[in-house]
Scaffold this active site. Structure first.
Site, PDB file in Angstrom:
ATOM      1  N   CYS A 195      37.093  24.059  47.507  1.00 60.37           N
ATOM      2  CA  CYS A 195      36.035  23.484  46.679  1.00 60.37           C
ATOM      3  C   CYS A 195      34.698  23.932  47.238  1.00 60.37           C
ATOM      4  O   CYS A 195      34.485  23.908  48.454  1.00 60.37           O
ATOM      5  CB  CYS A 195      36.141  21.963  46.707  1.00 60.37           C
ATOM      6  SG  CYS A 195      34.891  21.125  45.721  1.00 60.37           S
TER       7      CYS A 195
ATOM      8  N   HIS B 296      36.146  15.798  39.650  1.00 56.66           N
ATOM      9  CA  HIS B 296      34.742  15.705  40.082  1.00 56.66           C
ATOM     10  C   HIS B 296      33.946  14.757  39.191  1.00 56.66           C
ATOM     11  O   HIS B 296      32.993  14.118  39.647  1.00 56.66           O
ATOM     12  CB  HIS B 296      34.071  17.085  40.034  1.00 56.66           C
ATOM     13  CG  HIS B 296      34.324  17.949  41.238  1.00 56.66           C
ATOM     14  ND1 HIS B 296      33.885  17.613  42.491  1.00 56.66           N
ATOM     15  CD2 HIS B 296      34.952  19.136  41.375  1.00 56.66           C
ATOM     16  CE1 HIS B 296      34.232  18.563  43.357  1.00 56.66           C
ATOM     17  NE2 HIS B 296      34.889  19.504  42.703  1.00 56.66           N
TER      18      HIS B 296
ATOM     19  N   HIS C  43      41.309  19.614  38.994  1.00 55.51           N
ATOM     20  CA  HIS C  43      40.344  19.580  40.102  1.00 55.51           C
ATOM     21  C   HIS C  43      38.924  19.334  39.576  1.00 55.51           C
ATOM     22  O   HIS C  43      38.199  18.482  40.099  1.00 55.51           O
ATOM     23  CB  HIS C  43      40.427  20.919  40.857  1.00 55.51           C
ATOM     24  CG  HIS C  43      39.433  21.078  41.965  1.00 55.51           C
ATOM     25  ND1 HIS C  43      39.797  21.234  43.276  1.00 55.51           N
ATOM     26  CD2 HIS C  43      38.063  21.122  41.945  1.00 55.51           C
ATOM     27  CE1 HIS C  43      38.700  21.346  44.026  1.00 55.51           C
ATOM     28  NE2 HIS C  43      37.640  21.306  43.240  1.00 55.51           N
ATOM     29  N   GLU C  44      38.560  20.074  38.526  1.00 54.48           N
ATOM     30  CA  GLU C  44      37.190  19.947  38.009  1.00 54.48           C
ATOM     31  C   GLU C  44      36.946  18.584  37.371  1.00 54.48           C
ATOM     32  O   GLU C  44      35.888  17.983  37.564  1.00 54.48           O
ATOM     33  CB  GLU C  44      36.886  21.063  37.004  1.00 54.48           C
ATOM     34  CG  GLU C  44      36.895  22.466  37.582  1.00 54.48           C
ATOM     35  CD  GLU C  44      36.051  22.626  38.826  1.00 54.48           C
ATOM     36  OE1 GLU C  44      35.037  21.905  38.952  1.00 54.48           O
ATOM     37  OE2 GLU C  44      36.414  23.440  39.696  1.00 54.48           O
TER      38      GLU C  44
HETATM   39 NI    NI Z   1      35.523  21.347  43.539  1.00 50.55          NI
END
Ligand code: NI
Length: 178
Positions: A100, A146, A142-143
Site C-alpha cells: 500500500c 480505504h 483493498h481500495e
Molecule cells: Ni492502499
C-alpha cells in the site's frame, strides 16, 4: 491536476469513513479524480483511494497494464469507481501479498474474497457493474477498504507474514503497491 502527497499509516485521515459523492458529479470531483490518477501514476501504484490524498469521499481509481516488470500480474482496466459497493460471490477466500502506498516499503499476506461483484459509477455518472476474481478482486477490496478507514495491516491474520519488502521473506517476489 497534480501529484498529491500520499498520507501514511498513522495519519488520522486514513482511519475515517469517507462519505458518498452526490450526483450530479461536479467539477471538484473531476479535479479530485485527475489528482488521484496523476498521483497513482507518479507512485507507480495499482490503485489509490481518495482518503489517501486527504479527501474523505468515496472515490477510488485502479488499473494496471501487462508489463515486463510484473509478467505474472493480470491486467486490470483503468477504472474510476465512485460510491462503490462490493459483495462476495461466494465464501471462497485466498491469501496473497499486498502492499500500500500508505504503508511504504512493507507488504503482508491478506485474506480476500476470491470472486466479487462490484458496482458504482464512473466519472460521467454511468453505472459500472462487474464480476471479477483474483488480483482484480483483491485490488478492489483493498481500495474500497480505504473508504471505510481500513488499511490492509488490520486484516493480516498472521503477523509473521508482514514485514519490510527489502528483507525479501519468504522469497523475493515483486510486490505491487496499491
Ligand atoms: Ni492502499
Amino acid at each position: 491536476m497534480a501529484v498529491k502527497t500520499v498520507l501514511r499509516m498513522g495519519h488520522i485521515g486514513l482511519w475515517q469513513r469517507a462519505v458518498e459523492v452526490e450526483k450530479p458529479f461536479n467539477n471538484a470531483l473531476h479535479l479530485l479524480i485527475q489528482d488521484l490518477i496523476d498521483t497513482m501514476i507518479d507512485c507507480d501504484g495499482v490503485g489509490l483511494a481518495a482518503p489517501q490524498i486527504g479527501i474523505l469521499k468515496r472515490v477510488v481509481v485502479f488499473g494496471v497494464e501487462k508489463c515486463d516488470r510484473y509478467p505474472d500480474v493480470e491486467p486490470i482496466p483503468r477504472t474510476i469507481l465512485i460510491n462503490p459497493v462490493i459483495s462476495a460471490v461466494d465464501e471462497l477466500m485466498e491469501e496473497d501479498w499486498e502492499a500500500c502506498l500508505s504503508v511504504p516499503g512493507m507488504r503482508g499476506q491478506v485474506p480476500r474474497y476470491k470472486t466479487i461483484r462490484y458496482s458504482g459509477y464512473d466519472e460521467t455518472g454511468a453505472e459500472i457493474s462487474r464480476i471479477v476474481e483474483g488480483f482484480h478482486a483483491r485490488v478492489v477490496q483493498h481500495e474500497v477498504d480505504h473508504l471505510d478507514g481500513i488499511i490492509y495491516p488490520l486484516k493480516i491474520t498472521n503477523l509473521h507474514n508482514f514485514g519490510f519488502t527489502q528483507e525479501g521473506f519468504p522469497e523475493s517476489q515483486p510486490t505491487r503497491s496499491d
